[in-house]
Design an enzyme around this catalytic site. Structure first.
Site, PDB file in Angstrom:
ATOM      1  N   THR A  93      10.049  -4.068   4.265  1.00  0.00           N
ATOM      2  CA  THR A  93       9.031  -3.063   3.938  1.00  0.00           C
ATOM      3  C   THR A  93       8.414  -3.454   2.608  1.00  0.00           C
ATOM      4  OG1 THR A  93      10.345  -1.371   5.055  1.00  0.00           O
ATOM      5  CG2 THR A  93       8.591  -0.606   3.602  1.00  0.00           C
ATOM      6  N   LYS A 168       4.096   1.841   8.239  1.00  0.00           N
ATOM      7  CA  LYS A 168       5.457   2.044   7.719  1.00  0.00           C
ATOM      8  C   LYS A 168       5.424   2.999   6.510  1.00  0.00           C
ATOM      9  CE  LYS A 168       9.882   1.249   6.920  1.00  0.00           C
ATOM     10  NZ  LYS A 168      11.005   1.628   7.754  1.00  0.00           N
ATOM     11  N   LYS A 236      11.635   2.008  -3.794  1.00  0.00           N
ATOM     12  CA  LYS A 236      10.635   0.926  -3.761  1.00  0.00           C
ATOM     13  C   LYS A 236       9.510   1.280  -2.782  1.00  0.00           C
ATOM     14  CE  LYS A 236      11.674  -2.018  -0.741  1.00  0.00           C
ATOM     15  NZ  LYS A 236      11.508  -2.205   0.682  1.00  0.00           N
TER      16      LYS A 236
END
Ligand code: NAP
Length: 294
Positions: A93, A168, A236
């Site tokens: 990701t 995502k 993150k």
């Protein structure tokens, strides 16, 4: 299709096992060599001495490493052995811009890059039940169907490179809201003296049921926060979402609040725990018995 996997962490190890089960795995590589050695022995495949050697021996290179900088480091290490006919599919990701930068570098060699982030957690990776959000050449996504099917239950082509990562980001904002809702509600249930196994079971059978409650509800109320999905990695992801939102001139409450909560937990040494460690902070609210926000 000779496939290689780079990054044998919580996600990559399960993905490699399922590729091996489908007869597609030729080679693995991991930064910490002992993980690669153990898995290669178990699956009877080769350990590449470095990413470039893996690229030399494989047509499809699956990467699943931690952060943007790690993906670009791995991509750069692959470049000398990439050429027309090879494809890199990155399941990490990362930011949309990072996926585009990776695409540019890979494309310059004649090879193809796809951003193919996943959802389904460690359990989904182990069970071959991941959902892929793919960005890049649609025909290539179709050609790689056997590879996707070995690791997952669904692959959806979202658009050009970067569209997978943008999708995502939607998933990760939703996951933050679900984490907030589940940890807060279960901390309330525990403070109310309820039988929490029964709470998880009955609520998990009704309209509030969700994957996270099902998979992490029982462990979090017992104070176990084994990852799963490391809290620092979701931090993150939400930082990426925050930047994407800033580009739209927006700050979203769930993103801002979760980043703040995670930051505190990371400072307290919980970054390598599962995201359900947010329960620690919610439980504390009840232990302190005050009405102050976190
Ligand atoms: P993890 O268990 O922490 O594993 C990270 C992997 O990346 C390890 O194999 C690590 O190697 C490798 N790595 C890190 N930096 C590297 C570098 N600079 N060069 C080479 N390898 C490097 O993480 P994970 O949970 O598998 O997550 C991997 C990616 O998938 C992340 O981007 C994450 O956000 C995403 N993701 C995770 C989940 C989940 O539920 N866990 C779900 C969907 C997506 P070492 O063994 O040497 O440390």
């Amino acid at each position: 299709m000779r496939t290689g996997v780079i990054g044998l962490g919580a996600m990559g190890a399960g993905m490699a096992r399922n590729l091996a089960g489908a007869g597609l795995l030729a080679c693995v590589w991991n930064r910490s060599a002992e993980k690669a050695k153990a898995l290669a022995a178990e699956l009877e495949v080769t350990v590449a001495p470095d990413p470039a050697s893996l690229a030399r021996h494989c047509d499809v290179i699956v990467t699943c490493v931690s952060r943007d900088v790690d993906v670009l480091e791995v991509i750069d290490a692959l470049l000398p052995e990439l050429e027309q006919g090879k494809v890199v599919m990155d399941c990490s990701t990362i930011a949309v811009e990072t996926a585009r930068a990776a695409d540019e570098r890979v494309r310059a060699t004649g090879a193809v890059f796809l951003d193919t982030p996943v959802s389904g957690g460690r359990e989904g990776a182990e069970a071959g039940q991941l959902v892929f959000m793919a960005g890049g050449d649609a025909a290539m996504v179709e050609r790689l169907d056997p590879v996707f099917r070995a690791m997952g239950k669904q692959v959806t082509h979202m658009g050009p490179v970067g569209a997978g990562q943008a999708t995502k980001a939607v998933n990760q904002i939703m996951a933050a809201g679900i984490n907030q809702a589940v940890t807060e509600a279960l901390a309330f249930g525990q403070a109310s003296g309820l039988d929490m196994d029964k709470v998880v079971e009955v609520v998990g059978g009704g309209a509030a049921a969700n994957w996270f409650l099902q998979k992490r509800g029982g462990s979090m109320v017992r104070g176990s926060f084994e990852p799963g999905f490391k809290l620092a990695l979701h931090q993150k992801d939400l930082s990426i979402c925050k930047q994407m939102l800033a580009d739209l001139g927006v700050a979203l409450p769930i993103v801002e609040m979760t980043l703040k909560h995670y930051q505190r937990l990371i400072q307290e040494g919980h970054g390598d725990e599962d995201i359900s460690a947010l329960y620690r902070a919610k439980r504390e609210l009840f232990e302190r018995g005050n009405l102050k926000a976190l």
